[in-house]
Design an enzyme around this catalytic site. Structure first.
Site, short mmCIF file in Angstrom:
data_model
loop_
_atom_site.label_atom_id
_atom_site.label_comp_id
_atom_site.label_asym_id
_atom_site.label_seq_id
_atom_site.Cartn_x
_atom_site.Cartn_y
_atom_site.Cartn_z
N ALA A 134 48.50 41.11 36.41
CA ALA A 134 47.15 40.54 36.41
C ALA A 134 46.22 41.17 37.44
CB ALA A 134 47.25 39.03 36.63
N ASN A 202 53.31 36.19 41.51
CA ASN A 202 53.68 37.47 40.89
C ASN A 202 52.82 38.63 41.38
OD1 ASN A 202 55.89 36.80 39.05
ND2 ASN A 202 54.40 35.41 38.16
N HIS A 232 41.45 38.34 41.89
CA HIS A 232 42.30 39.01 42.88
C HIS A 232 41.52 40.16 43.51
CE1 HIS A 232 45.65 36.72 41.43
NE2 HIS A 232 45.53 37.22 40.22
#
Ligand SMILES: NC(=O)c1ccc[n+]([C@@H]2O[C@H](COP(=O)([O-])OP(=O)(O)OC[C@H]3O[C@@H](n4cnc5c(N)ncnc54)[C@H](O)[C@@H]3O)[C@@H](O)[C@H]2O)c1
Length: 281
Positions: A134, A202, A232
């Site tokens: 991601a 993750n 992020h």
């Protein structure tokens, strides 16, 4: 004299095995229909119903209750289930010399498990693939590590609903759904982040593995009621220069906790591994 080259047709479609038919696994099953390099997708899940449904819907999918009998014909095992599944299936696939693509990357924060499976892969001449998942910028970070990296900071910003049950927050009397203003929940190393936020790790684990490890990677986790995406922000500095990458993830249509890009990243990795070209290697 003119030369004649005879090119043998070695590139035949391969079979893969996917563990988990949730948000990521189902996307792979669906998209595999259009990937000519894939012949069959063997699918397993502890929920047999879910895998059987996928078998009905997609022509390349075959449900298997046990992956061991099919391992000899498999090019790649894709773990898209859970950390428990990764702990169970990685050693099985690697022992058979089969490459593994792992989505539940957080499991690799366990140093003993990590060194066991890395050693097994080397011994059996198999590979462990960790896709970027991601977050963007993993390719640049893993290149930058060949020179000194001074700092890697990952700032993850999520809406309150994306946190779910977090014991660490509970122990501090924090209820994410009651947060009304942008609030920093955590600042510390990737190692601590993994311990305190087991369901949100993750990406932190992928960044730690690609760059400077779990002790030197700094993580900041922010809850912001104004955002609708999982964001992020990767920042790194070193002899290579600087990385400053922001990824704003839309949730997966099947599982709002999983970013859709994670499923697409798994697909992109499968294409690279099974196909003849690898862009961004
Ligand atoms: N690397 C990344 O950036 C990234 C991003 C999002 C999610 N993930 C991880 O990928 C994994 C899959 O995510 P998802 O959104 O598809 O999950 P999901 O919950 O939608 O689906 C998981 C499926 O796996 C099955 N499953 C779980 N444990 C199993 C086991 N031990 N044996 C067999 N089947 C099992 C479940 O029944 C379910 O159908 C999760 O661990 C998630 O944390 C990684």
């Amino acid at each position: 004299m003119e030369r004649v080259y005879i090119v043998p047709n070695h590139h035949l479609p391969v079979d893969i095995c996917v563990i988990g038919c949730g948000a990521i696994g189902a996307t792979i099953a669906r998209e595999a229909e259009d990937i000519p390099d894939i012949e069959t997708v063997y699918l397993t899940d502890r929920s047999q119903e879910c895998a059987a449904k996928a078998e009905e819907k997609f022509s390349k999918v075959r449900y298997v209750a046990d992956i061991v009998p099919i391992l000899t014909k498999i090019r790649l095992v894709v773990e898209a289930a859970s950390q428990d599944a990764a702990r169970y299936y990685l050693p099985i696939a690697l022992s058979a010399g089969v490459d593994v693509l792992i989505m539940s990357v957080g499991v690799l924060h366990d140093e003993e498990f990590q060194s066991d499976v890395f050693r097994l892969a080397r011994r059996k001449d198999a590979k462990i693939f960790v896709p970027s998942g991601a977050i963007g910028g993993v390719d640049a970070l893993s290149a930058a590590r060949f020179e000194d990296i001074e700092e890697v900071v990952l700032t993850t910003t999520k809406p309150p609903s994306a946190f779910g049950e977090v014991q660490y927050l509970k122990s501090k009397g924090i209820e994410p759904l009651e947060i009304r203003v942008r609030t920093t929940f955590f600042e510390g190393t990737a190692k601590e982040a993994v311990r305190h936020f087991p369901q949100n790790i993750n990406v932190a684990a992928t960044i730690a593995l690609a760059g400077v490890g779990f002790d030197r990677t700094r993580i900041r986790i922010i809850c912001d009621p104004q955002v609708t995406t999982n964001e992020h922000h990767l920042q790194a500095r070193g002899r290579f220069g600087e990385i400053d990458v922001v990824t704003r993830n839309a949730p997966s249509p099947r599982n709002p906790k999983t970013s859709y890009l994670a499923a697409l990243s798994a697909l992109s990795a499968i294409r690279k591994i099974t196909g003849p070209t690898w862009i961004g290697a």
